[in-house]
Design an enzyme around this catalytic site. Structure first.
Site, PDB file in Angstrom:
ATOM      1  N   LYS A  10     -39.943 -27.926   7.723  1.00 33.36           N
ATOM      2  CA  LYS A  10     -38.825 -28.863   7.802  1.00 33.36           C
ATOM      3  C   LYS A  10     -37.460 -28.202   7.856  1.00 33.36           C
ATOM      4  O   LYS A  10     -37.167 -27.274   7.107  1.00 33.36           O
ATOM      5  CB  LYS A  10     -38.861 -29.809   6.586  1.00 33.36           C
ATOM      6  CG  LYS A  10     -40.078 -30.723   6.560  1.00 33.36           C
ATOM      7  CD  LYS A  10     -40.014 -31.667   5.368  1.00 33.36           C
ATOM      8  CE  LYS A  10     -41.186 -32.642   5.370  1.00 33.36           C
ATOM      9  NZ  LYS A  10     -41.121 -33.582   4.224  1.00 33.36           N
ATOM     10  N   GLY A  19     -37.674 -20.440  -5.433  1.00 32.10           N
ATOM     11  CA  GLY A  19     -36.393 -21.133  -5.354  1.00 32.10           C
ATOM     12  C   GLY A  19     -35.193 -20.219  -5.487  1.00 32.10           C
ATOM     13  O   GLY A  19     -34.178 -20.411  -4.810  1.00 32.10           O
ATOM     14  N   ARG A  58     -47.780 -11.782 -12.406  1.00 27.78           N
ATOM     15  CA  ARG A  58     -46.491 -11.925 -13.086  1.00 27.78           C
ATOM     16  C   ARG A  58     -46.445 -11.120 -14.387  1.00 27.78           C
ATOM     17  O   ARG A  58     -45.384 -10.630 -14.770  1.00 27.78           O
ATOM     18  CB  ARG A  58     -46.192 -13.408 -13.345  1.00 27.78           C
ATOM     19  CG  ARG A  58     -45.828 -14.147 -12.067  1.00 27.78           C
ATOM     20  CD  ARG A  58     -45.505 -15.607 -12.299  1.00 27.78           C
ATOM     21  NE  ARG A  58     -44.998 -16.208 -11.070  1.00 27.78           N
ATOM     22  CZ  ARG A  58     -44.754 -17.506 -10.923  1.00 27.78           C
ATOM     23  NH1 ARG A  58     -44.957 -18.339 -11.947  1.00 27.78           N
ATOM     24  NH2 ARG A  58     -44.295 -17.975  -9.782  1.00 27.78           N
ATOM     25  N   GLY A 100     -43.483 -18.583  -1.004  1.00 28.99           N
ATOM     26  CA  GLY A 100     -44.929 -18.605  -1.206  1.00 28.99           C
ATOM     27  C   GLY A 100     -45.735 -18.533   0.080  1.00 28.99           C
ATOM     28  O   GLY A 100     -46.635 -17.702   0.231  1.00 28.99           O
TER      29      GLY A 100
END
Length: 397
Positions: A191, A375, A36, A352
């Site tokens: 999911k 996200g 990062r 990820g």
């Protein structure tokens, strides 16, 4: 694209407030991965080379509006200075900038130490704005948060996207906002419930949707398959049927596994068998579908060859445990090959587990763009407006 890039800004002699993501992983006080920090260097060096002075805004961890010494950016400071090859001065508050050296790059202490950050408090945003003359957001990973340092201050100063943010936005716009068709997506993971908005948006915009992983079990179960102990969400069967109906109405072809690798335990080298997957499949109570089978791999790779644009989010099986990594690896390598030879013009992946799976398959380097935004990447794919991006489009200059 209603946002500006650094190329649109005259930064010479200006203080440039740069929002970055240096929320790096640490163990025992040491940074374990500097990726990062590496990614923000092009923006900071560009500003410095053109005669501007970067003043860096960043968060670290989740202190929830309180000063937590363990989450101070002082822990990141040595690595940042080393990578930037410049002195970086940590300042505790915006007011402290008045007493800082004009020679140093400034780094404001963890923005989330202030209670006004996450509430997007206007007074705090105004405090931040006093630090700079231009605002540059290079933290796409935080663009889905309407915080003072990502959204509030962007509406108070002339604003632009940094180099990393620019690359991310261009890649995602090419993949979904204005793609070259046919356009498809591979969506996997555990999911359905966490990706309802994503799937609902995608079937309205894609020509092809490949569904894999535990999610596929839910769709197969919704069609009548009895899948034993396989991971699935029986309470999402109605939603799965609705998504398939929406896809049919919008002309999006959905590919589900037609065969699978079935075992009674998820361990490396587990004994397994290949079984057809249909609405009549009946597995024993202790059996689990842990990966897609060879017929599905052929089905998917053949479909990928007909695309010009591909988005990838999530693995097609339990890729962390061999031999249940075969479908993910084979399909990822095919996507990488098609990108390398130019059949796929745009091939974007994010999330990820996705990035880990592509590296496992030794395919990551050939994708046109890999998003580490988590996200923010998912919310973009869901069709949501990202506050940090929308704020850049509010031209006040």
């Amino acid at each position: 694209m209603g946002w500006k890039s650094l190329d649109d800004m005259d930064v010479r002699g200006k203080r440039v407030l740069v929002r970055v993501d240096i929320n790096v992983p640490m163990e025992a006080g040491h940074i374990t991965d500097t990726t990062r920090i590496d990614k923000i260097l092009p923006t900071l060096n560009d500003i410095l080379t053109r005669g501007g002075r970067p003043i860096i805004l960043a968060h670290f961890g989740r202190p929830k509006g309180k000063v937590v010494p363990a989450l101070s950016l002082k822990h990141v400071l040595p690595a940042l200075q080393s990578k930037l090859h410049r002195s970086v001065e940590l300042i505790a508050t915006p007011e402290a900038a008045e007493h800082a050296s004009d020679e140093n790059v400034l780094l404001l202490e963890n923005t989330r130490f202030h209670p006004g950050e996450e509430t997007n408090d206007l007074a705090f945003a105004k405090q931040l704005a006093t630090l700079g003359e231009i605002y540059c957001n290079d933290a796409f990973s935080a663009a889905h948060r309407a915080h003072a340092s990502t959204e509030g201050v962007a509406r108070l100063l002339p604003a632009c996207a940094g180099r990393q943010m620019e690359a991310e936005l261009r890649a995602l716009e090419a993949a979904l906002s204005d793609p070259t068709r046919p356009v498809g997506a591979v969506v996997g993971g555990a999911k359905v419930s966490t990706k309802i908005a994503l799937l609902t948006n995608l079937v309205q915009r894609l020509d092809l949707l490949v569904i894999g992983g535990g999610m596929a079990n839910t769709f197969l179960g919704a069609q009548g398959a009895q899948l034993g102990r396989s991971l699935q969400e029986t309470d999402q069967h109605d939603m799965a049927r609705q998504i398939l109906q929406q896809a049919k109405q919008s002309g999006c072809r959905v590919l589900l596994p037609i065969d699978g690798a079935v075992a009674t335990e998820l361990v490396s080298g587990a004994a397994h068998e290949l079984v057809p997957l249909t609405d009549h499949t009946l597995l024993a109570k202790d059996q689990m579908v842990l990966d897609a089978g060879p017929e599905t791999i052929d089905h998917v790779t053949s479909a990928l060859r007909g695309l010009k644009t591909l988005i990838w989010n999530g693995p097609l099986g339990a890729f962390e445990t061999a031999p249940f990594d075969r479908a993910t690896t084979a399909c990822a390598r095919e996507a990488a090959y098609l990108t390398r030879i130019g059949v796929l013009e745009t091939c974007v992946a994010g999330g990820g587990d996705t990035i880990a799976a592509l590296h496992h398959a030794e395919a990551a380097e050939h994708f046109t763009y890999l998003s580490t935004a988590g996200g923010a990447f998912l919310e973009w794919m869901e069709g949501k407006t990202l506050p940090g991006v929308a704020a850049l489009e509010a031209d006040i200059s």
